[in-house]
Design an enzyme around this catalytic site. Structure first.
Site, PDB file in Angstrom:
ATOM      1  CB  CYS A  12      -0.914   0.001   1.228  1.00  0.00           C
ATOM      2  SG  CYS A  12      -0.018   0.163   2.801  1.00  0.00           S
ATOM      3  CG  HIS A  74       3.192  -1.055  12.052  1.00  0.00           C
ATOM      4  ND1 HIS A  74       4.253  -1.895  11.806  1.00  0.00           N
ATOM      5  CD2 HIS A  74       2.145  -1.567  11.360  1.00  0.00           C
ATOM      6  CE1 HIS A  74       3.866  -2.872  11.005  1.00  0.00           C
ATOM      7  NE2 HIS A  74       2.598  -2.693  10.719  1.00  0.00           N
ATOM      8  CD  GLU A 126      -2.518   1.321  12.662  1.00  0.00           C
ATOM      9  OE1 GLU A 126      -3.629   1.883  12.698  1.00  0.00           O
ATOM     10  OE2 GLU A 126      -2.167   0.525  11.765  1.00  0.00           O
ATOM     11  CG  ASN A 221      -2.518  -5.836   5.983  1.00  0.00           C
ATOM     12  OD1 ASN A 221      -2.626  -6.279   4.842  1.00  0.00           O
ATOM     13  ND2 ASN A 221      -1.344  -5.502   6.482  1.00  0.00           N
TER      14      ASN A 221
END
Length: 278
Positions: A12, A74, A126, A221
């Site tokens: 990403c 993160h 995170e 994720n």
């Protein structure tokens, strides 16, 4: 056999940016990352070959040669940033901008006197970082059951989310707090890339005989992608690299779907794709 690769699979924006920052500094003397730069063992191992060393919360920075510390994608808490600055190291902040945005949100909401609820995995770096920018009256909720059982005295609650949290579960948790009668401000901080990746993975998994989900074993994720795909396709497999792939799992099937977590390099996705076609 048809092989469908998700268009959203792989790095990403935030991960790509973080990895590029480390490689840009890799030729400098004494480069460190604060925690693994991303949750992918292959990327971290390659950076080590370039002389980049991972330092953790318990690393004594005073005994290390002075150099550059790149803060992981993160992010890190306010106290951790302060510690890095006091160490005399140069700081290169590679925190994903979508995560940094949450820091500003929880700071503002706490300053306004509202209780902050972070929806996410309390053990994830995170989430730890986000909590470290919020006030003392902050809670982390990771499941529907936790939401049902938690008792918050304050009536004014601001809810944020880990950027990679499952959108459906986030909405379910928010609904529980709404039913409890709190004055709620909902700030959906799940990043668009995560939502798009999850929606596409679900669609592909519902159409194929076998679904392959590629990503690091510590990737939050990727685990969520696996859970989503598993509900749509019982023959869903979680692999980290081509070495984990068993070709027998796709023998005698008509279609295979492939998706990958946000920290999975494109070369690994391409290797698995090629193997499926061979």
């Amino acid at each position: 056999m048809e092989v469908i690769v998700a268009k959203t699979a792989g790095f990403c924006f935030g991960v790509k940016r973080a990895v590029e920052k480390v490689y840009a500094n890799a030729d400098n003397e004494h480069v460190y990352t604060y925690g693994p730069i991303i949750h992918n063992e292959q990327v971290v191992a390659d950076l080590e070959k370039h002389g980049v060393r991972v330092v953790e919360e318990d690393t004594d920075l005073s005994v290390l040669p002075k150099g550059t510390v790149v803060v992981r994608a993160h992010g890190a808490s306010r106290d951790e940033f302060d510690r890095l600055r006091k160490s005399g190291m140069e700081i290169e902040d590679a925190t994903c901008p979508f995560v940094s945005k949450i820091y500003r949100i929880v700071e503002e909401e706490s300053a306004a006197g509202r209780t902050v609820v972070i929806v996410g995995n309390a053990a994830h770096p995170e989430v730890k970082g986000i909590k470290g920018w919020s006030g003392a009256d902050t809670y982390v909720v990771g499941s529907v059951e936790e939401a049902k059982n938690i008792n918050i005295l304050s009536q004014k609650i601001s809810i944020v989310s880990q950027t990679t949290f499952n959108l459906k579960k986030f909405k379910e948790i928010v609904e529980i707090f709404e039913k409890k009668g709190y004055d709620i401000l909902v700030l959906n901080t799940i990043c668009n890339a995560t939502q798009e990746r999850q929606v596409e993975a679900m669609r592909i998994a519902s159409q194929v005989d076998v679904m392959l989900v590629i990503g690091g074993k510590h990737s939050s994720n990727t685990q969520k992608l696996y859970d989503i795909c598993r509900k749509e396709c019982k023959n869903t497999y979680y692999i980290q690299t081509l070495g984990d792939f068993n070709p027998e799992c796709i023998s005698s099937v008509r279609s295979v779907g492939i998706t990958a977590g946000a920290s999975t390099p494109n070369n690994i996705i391409e290797e698995v794709h090629t193997k499926c076609q061979s």
